[in-house]
Design a protein around this motif. Structure first.
Motif, PDB file in Angstrom:
ATOM      1  N   ARG A  96      34.871  33.832  46.505  1.00 38.11           N
ATOM      2  CA  ARG A  96      33.969  34.326  44.999  1.00 38.11           C
ATOM      3  C   ARG A  96      34.854  35.240  44.499  1.00 38.11           C
ATOM      4  O   ARG A  96      35.015  35.977  45.168  1.00 38.11           O
ATOM      5  CB  ARG A  96      32.546  34.410  44.756  1.00 38.11           C
ATOM      6  CG  ARG A  96      31.739  32.935  45.239  1.00 38.11           C
ATOM      7  CD  ARG A  96      30.715  33.579  45.053  1.00 38.11           C
ATOM      8  NE  ARG A  96      29.351  31.683  45.005  1.00 38.11           N
ATOM      9  CZ  ARG A  96      29.706  30.668  44.331  1.00 38.11           C
ATOM     10  NH1 ARG A  96      30.240  31.280  42.648  1.00 38.11           N
ATOM     11  NH2 ARG A  96      28.810  30.284  44.315  1.00 38.11           N
ATOM     12  N   ALA A  97      35.059  35.495  42.664  1.00 36.69           N
ATOM     13  CA  ALA A  97      36.184  36.672  42.588  1.00 36.69           C
ATOM     14  C   ALA A  97      35.132  37.618  42.801  1.00 36.69           C
ATOM     15  O   ALA A  97      33.615  37.713  42.384  1.00 36.69           O
ATOM     16  CB  ALA A  97      36.108  36.082  40.696  1.00 36.69           C
ATOM     17  N   GLU A  98      35.937  38.616  42.816  1.00 38.15           N
ATOM     18  CA  GLU A  98      34.483  40.386  42.984  1.00 38.15           C
ATOM     19  C   GLU A  98      35.080  40.903  41.403  1.00 38.15           C
ATOM     20  O   GLU A  98      33.810  41.913  40.961  1.00 38.15           O
ATOM     21  CB  GLU A  98      35.715  41.373  43.707  1.00 38.15           C
ATOM     22  CG  GLU A  98      35.769  40.882  44.992  1.00 38.15           C
ATOM     23  CD  GLU A  98      36.584  41.567  46.404  1.00 38.15           C
ATOM     24  OE1 GLU A  98      37.107  42.924  45.656  1.00 38.15           O
ATOM     25  OE2 GLU A  98      36.689  41.436  47.266  1.00 38.15           O
ATOM     26  N   GLY A  99      35.698  40.344  40.750  1.00 36.84           N
ATOM     27  CA  GLY A  99      35.824  40.738  39.071  1.00 36.84           C
ATOM     28  C   GLY A  99      36.013  42.033  38.972  1.00 36.84           C
ATOM     29  O   GLY A  99      36.250  43.038  38.123  1.00 36.84           O
ATOM     30  N   THR A 100      37.646  42.297  40.036  1.00 37.65           N
ATOM     31  CA  THR A 100      37.815  43.752  39.858  1.00 37.65           C
ATOM     32  C   THR A 100      38.831  43.771  39.209  1.00 37.65           C
ATOM     33  O   THR A 100      39.638  42.608  38.268  1.00 37.65           O
ATOM     34  CB  THR A 100      38.252  44.130  41.333  1.00 37.65           C
ATOM     35  OG1 THR A 100      39.215  43.308  41.927  1.00 37.65           O
ATOM     36  CG2 THR A 100      37.274  44.509  42.312  1.00 37.65           C
ATOM     37  N   LEU A 101      39.200  45.561  38.775  1.00 42.09           N
ATOM     38  CA  LEU A 101      40.515  45.471  37.532  1.00 42.09           C
ATOM     39  C   LEU A 101      41.843  44.983  38.300  1.00 42.09           C
ATOM     40  O   LEU A 101      42.299  45.890  38.847  1.00 42.09           O
ATOM     41  CB  LEU A 101      40.283  45.790  36.124  1.00 42.09           C
ATOM     42  CG  LEU A 101      38.909  45.845  35.749  1.00 42.09           C
ATOM     43  CD1 LEU A 101      38.929  47.279  34.725  1.00 42.09           C
ATOM     44  CD2 LEU A 101      39.200  44.260  34.426  1.00 42.09           C
ATOM     45  N   ASN A 102      42.885  44.479  37.637  1.00 39.95           N
ATOM     46  CA  ASN A 102      44.108  44.635  38.713  1.00 39.95           C
ATOM     47  C   ASN A 102      45.107  46.559  37.031  1.00 39.95           C
ATOM     48  O   ASN A 102      44.660  46.539  36.968  1.00 39.95           O
ATOM     49  CB  ASN A 102      44.744  43.842  38.316  1.00 39.95           C
ATOM     50  CG  ASN A 102      45.285  43.121  36.936  1.00 39.95           C
ATOM     51  OD1 ASN A 102      45.824  43.885  36.529  1.00 39.95           O
ATOM     52  ND2 ASN A 102      46.440  42.112  37.303  1.00 39.95           N
TER      53      ASN A 102
END
Length: 274
Positions: A129-135
């Motif tokens: 599942r995605a962590e939703g963090t920004l690159n």
């Protein structure tokens, strides 16, 4: 290297001979829950059903029935995912719903052409599942936190840079940044994976559209942590994602790409994420 295919476990409907009425009723769920939908004309629905059957025939799964299948047309002029179902072998495939996607865009280093074929969804290549963090470009490559990444393992992908050729790529289907990249669905834009709308991701996840093998493992007592306790897995859960390329020379009216205004404001670093 790709894992050897796992023997497909029958879903609940296949084990019990349930009436398929509930599977066809999933059309209404799709309409209610997925906000990026394509209105595919009946003639094209039927044509894609025949293309799906040809791909399954070529892969030795021509008798597949009583389960959902996700079909992707990677054609640059289409870029669509279509969900199909049929009750019995020999029946025509019926479309449940369709949405725009983005597949691999060649021309840049580390960008693959999305591979063609029939891909089995198995826990041996565990989803996450995605962590939703920004690159570094403030982009959520896998989408908002908790979006599911469907992992189909290693596949031989056609390199879209240099002299071409093939090399292994990790093939996934997943959501993308809801504000910055989801508006670009409908055009080739990924590094080789299949980007889908967030609501389609949630629809697949909640109803277990491709989770037959995951549910079988869960019933055997294995910990399938990626499956949510709140899910309502369909009895007609499927096993396969199928990717084809119709090579359409013109874009059909039912599969519009992103408009000029959206294309004019593609964010910096948009091509650095899957």
């Amino acid at each position: 290297m790709p894992l050897p295919p796992e023997p497909p476990e029958p879903n609940l409907a296949q084990r019990t001979g349930m009436s398929p009425a509930g599977a066809y009723a999933m059309r209404q769920n799709f309409a209610n829950e997925v906000d990026r939908r394509l209105t595919v004309p009946v003639a094209d629905q039927q044509a894609y059903g025949r293309s799906l059957q040809r791909a399954l025939d070529e892969d030795g799964h021509g008798d597949l029935a009583n389960e959902f299948v996700v079909l992707v047309d990677r054609s640059a002029n289409v870029q669509a995912a279509l969900v199909y179902f049929r009750a019995k072998p020999g029946d025509a495939w019926s479309m449940i719903g369709a949405s725009p996607v983005s597949t691999g865009r060649p021309g840049t280093y580390d960008h693959f052409v999305t591979p063609l074929g029939v891909f089995q969804h198995v826990p041996g290549n565990m989803d996450f599942r995605a962590e939703g963090t920004l690159n570094e470009f403030k982009i959520r490559g896998y989408g908002a936190r908790d979006m599911r990444i469907y992992d189909f393992g290693w596949a031989d992908g056609e390199r879209g840079w240099g002299k071409g050729g093939k090399s292994p790529m990790r093939f996934q289907m997943h959501a993308t940044d809801p504000e910055k990249l989801e508006p670009l669905l409908g055009m080739r834009h990924s590094k080789g994976c299949v980007r889908i709308p967030s609501t389609l991701n949630t629809f697949f996840d909640h109803h277990g559209i491709l989770d037959a093998q995951y549910e079988a493992r869960a019933e055997e007592g294995e910990s399938m942590w990626v499956l949510k306790a709140t899910r309502k897995t369909t009895p007609w859960a499927g096993h396969y994602l199928v990717v084809i390329d119709t090579g359409r020379k013109a874009r059909p009216a039912w599969a519009p790409g992103p408009g000029k205004a959206v294309r004019a404001h593609i964010p910096a670093g948009a091509d650095t994420v899957d």
